[in-house]
Structure formats: structure tokens, C-alpha cells
Design a protein around this motif. Sequence first.
Motif, mmCIF file in Angstrom:
data_model
loop_
_atom_site.group_PDB
_atom_site.id
_atom_site.type_symbol
_atom_site.label_atom_id
_atom_site.label_comp_id
_atom_site.label_asym_id
_atom_site.label_seq_id
_atom_site.Cartn_x
_atom_site.Cartn_y
_atom_site.Cartn_z
ATOM 1 N N PRO A 176 0.834 -1.196 0.000
ATOM 2 C CA PRO A 176 0.000 0.000 0.000
ATOM 3 C C PRO A 176 0.879 1.260 0.000
ATOM 4 O O PRO A 176 1.848 1.344 0.753
ATOM 5 N N VAL A 177 0.581 2.191 -0.891
ATOM 6 C CA VAL A 177 1.336 3.440 -0.990
ATOM 7 C C VAL A 177 0.359 4.586 -1.218
ATOM 8 O O VAL A 177 -0.832 4.367 -1.425
ATOM 9 N N ASN A 178 0.855 5.793 -1.210
ATOM 10 C CA ASN A 178 0.056 6.970 -1.531
ATOM 11 C C ASN A 178 0.996 7.959 -2.204
ATOM 12 O O ASN A 178 1.548 8.832 -1.553
ATOM 13 N N VAL A 179 1.210 7.758 -3.521
ATOM 14 C CA VAL A 179 2.172 8.576 -4.257
ATOM 15 C C VAL A 179 1.606 9.008 -5.603
ATOM 16 O O VAL A 179 0.665 8.413 -6.114
ATOM 17 N N GLU A 180 2.218 10.057 -6.154
ATOM 18 C CA GLU A 180 1.923 10.485 -7.519
ATOM 19 C C GLU A 180 3.232 10.508 -8.282
ATOM 20 O O GLU A 180 4.220 11.059 -7.801
ATOM 21 N N THR A 181 3.233 9.881 -9.445
ATOM 22 C CA THR A 181 4.445 9.806 -10.259
ATOM 23 C C THR A 181 4.064 9.448 -11.689
ATOM 24 O O THR A 181 2.935 9.037 -11.958
ATOM 25 N N ASN A 182 5.029 9.593 -12.602
ATOM 26 C CA ASN A 182 4.791 9.160 -13.980
ATOM 27 C C ASN A 182 5.606 7.920 -14.337
ATOM 28 O O ASN A 182 5.512 7.399 -15.430
ATOM 29 N N ALA A 183 6.419 7.422 -13.367
ATOM 30 C CA ALA A 183 7.209 6.206 -13.612
ATOM 31 C C ALA A 183 7.557 5.522 -12.293
ATOM 32 O O ALA A 183 7.830 6.177 -11.295
ATOM 33 N N VAL A 184 7.517 4.185 -12.318
ATOM 34 C CA VAL A 184 7.815 3.369 -11.142
ATOM 35 C C VAL A 184 8.825 2.303 -11.559
ATOM 36 O O VAL A 184 8.715 1.729 -12.644
ATOM 37 N N ARG A 185 9.797 2.038 -10.675
ATOM 38 C CA ARG A 185 10.815 1.036 -11.008
ATOM 39 C C ARG A 185 10.960 0.020 -9.876
ATOM 40 O O ARG A 185 11.078 0.375 -8.715
#
Length: 86
Positions: free
Chosen positions: A58-67
Motif C-alpha cells: 500500500p502506498v500513496n504517491v503520484e508519479t509518472n514512472a515506477v521502477r
Amino acid sequence: GESILLDLGHKTHISNMVLMEDLTAGQKVAAFEITIKKGKGWETIYKGQTIGHKHIIPVNVETNAVRFSCTKAVGDSVKIREFAVY
């Protein structure tokens, strides 16, 4: 180690990440980390040990890419069945 990049194309809110390891040849991932694109760099948002059949983060993030990066493995040939964000 094994690395998987998810390019989301635009800034997206993420509530959960799901990892599934292919356990056909046994559990191989011994340590991993999840990073997100932040400005011009990357920020580590999660460090874990084993994945097993399914690992929900579970997370709470905003991004345009995840690695996803496998930082420690038992043997070789790490196989990730699924890496998804929701």
C-alpha cells in the motif's frame, strides 16, 4: 539485478503496488526496492525482502514512472510474473 520500469505516461496517483514472483524454480528474490520518478531523479519509497507468490504494497504517491529493482537474489534467473500499480 533484475529491474523493471513502468512508464505511466503521465502523473498518476498510485494506492497499491502488486508484485508476483514466478516460483516455478523456487523463490529467488531476497531483497528488492521500489523507486518512483521524482523530478529529474528517483526516490526510494519501499524496500522489501522476499516477494513470494504475491506481495501487495500500500502506498500513496503520484508519479509518472515506477521502477522495481531486485537488489539481492538467491542464485540467478529472477522471474517476476507481475508488477502492477493501482
